[in-house]
Write a protein that holds these residues in place. Structure first.
Motif, short mmCIF file in Angstrom:
data_model
loop_
_atom_site.label_atom_id
_atom_site.label_comp_id
_atom_site.label_asym_id
_atom_site.label_seq_id
_atom_site.Cartn_x
_atom_site.Cartn_y
_atom_site.Cartn_z
N PRO A 1 0.83 -1.21 0.00
CA PRO A 1 0.00 0.00 0.00
C PRO A 1 0.87 1.26 0.00
CG PRO A 1 -0.09 -1.11 2.13
CD PRO A 1 0.67 -2.00 1.21
N PRO B 1 -4.27 -1.56 5.27
CA PRO B 1 -5.18 -2.72 5.25
C PRO B 1 -5.48 -3.20 6.68
CG PRO B 1 -3.44 -2.99 3.62
CD PRO B 1 -3.07 -1.81 4.46
N ASP B 2 -6.75 -3.35 6.98
CA ASP B 2 -7.16 -3.78 8.31
C ASP B 2 -7.01 -5.30 8.43
OD1 ASP B 2 -8.07 -3.41 10.91
OD2 ASP B 2 -10.18 -3.58 10.35
N PHE B 3 -6.83 -5.77 9.64
CA PHE B 3 -6.70 -7.20 9.87
C PHE B 3 -6.93 -7.51 11.34
CE2 PHE B 3 -2.47 -5.36 10.38
CZ PHE B 3 -2.06 -5.87 11.60
N VAL C 1 -2.03 -11.34 5.83
CA VAL C 1 -1.73 -9.94 6.14
C VAL C 1 -0.46 -9.51 5.40
CG1 VAL C 1 -1.22 -8.28 7.98
CG2 VAL C 1 -2.94 -10.07 8.34
N ASP D 1 -1.45 -8.78 1.96
CA ASP D 1 -2.17 -7.52 1.86
C ASP D 1 -1.22 -6.32 1.90
OD1 ASP D 1 -4.60 -8.81 1.69
OD2 ASP D 1 -5.16 -8.42 3.79
N TYR D 2 -0.10 -6.49 2.59
CA TYR D 2 0.90 -5.41 2.69
C TYR D 2 1.97 -5.53 1.61
CZ TYR D 2 -1.11 -3.29 6.79
OH TYR D 2 -1.97 -2.61 7.63
#
Length: 159
Positions: free
Chosen positions: A5, A12-14, A107, A110-111
């Protein structure tokens, strides 16, 4: 590998399982990034428990924890090992920060920091509103960003 990101984008939430030593006892819980709104969070992704560079990194963050908390920040260590591994690692080295288990690598994906089966050593500073404000993704992961570098970035959030 997904793209990391951008600085200025929502982090991004997790939610991940975690363990933290509290007065020497391991306390297990689940931690959610969006649940930390109101203060900054440092996400320190590391390749593995009890490896030489990771141990040095996490021990330095743990021993410098007050420098982070004095700036209102929380620091989370995140790797792909399970909670039992994290608990043993925390006990062995007296680590005081929460260690989160991203066993499925979701996660990390996502990162944008997965590299095959590995996770790249990376640090993300998320502000009190959940916005990514600074990041460092290591090419090789043989070094890490020190406490002074991270606290300098956190201090910029209060300017």
């Amino acid at each position: 590998m997904a793209k990391s990101p951008a600085v200025g984008a929502a982090a991004p939430d997790f939610t991940l399982p975690a363990v933290q030593l509290v007065d020497g006892a391991a306390v297990r819980s689940e931690l959610t990034l969006s649940g930390e709104r109101g203060h900054p969070v440092v996400l320190a992704f590391y390749p593995g428990d009890d490896t030489p560079v990771c141990t040095k990194q996490l021990c330095s963050y743990s021993s410098g924890l007050e420098q982070f908390t004095d700036l209102g920040a929380t620091v989370w260590g995140i790797s792909t090992q399970d909670i039992a591994s994290h608990e043993a690692f925390a006990h062995k080295h007296g680590l005081r920060l929460p260690l989160l288990a991203d066993t499925e690598r979701t996660v990390a994906a996502d990162y944008g920091i997965t590299l095959g089966a590995m996770v790249r050593r990376s640090v993300f500073v998320v502000d009190a509103e959940g916005v990514l404000r600074w990041k460092h993704v290591a090419a090789l992961g043989l070094t890490f960003r020190d406490v002074q570098t991270l606290t300098a970035q956190l201090a910029l959030l209060t300017v």
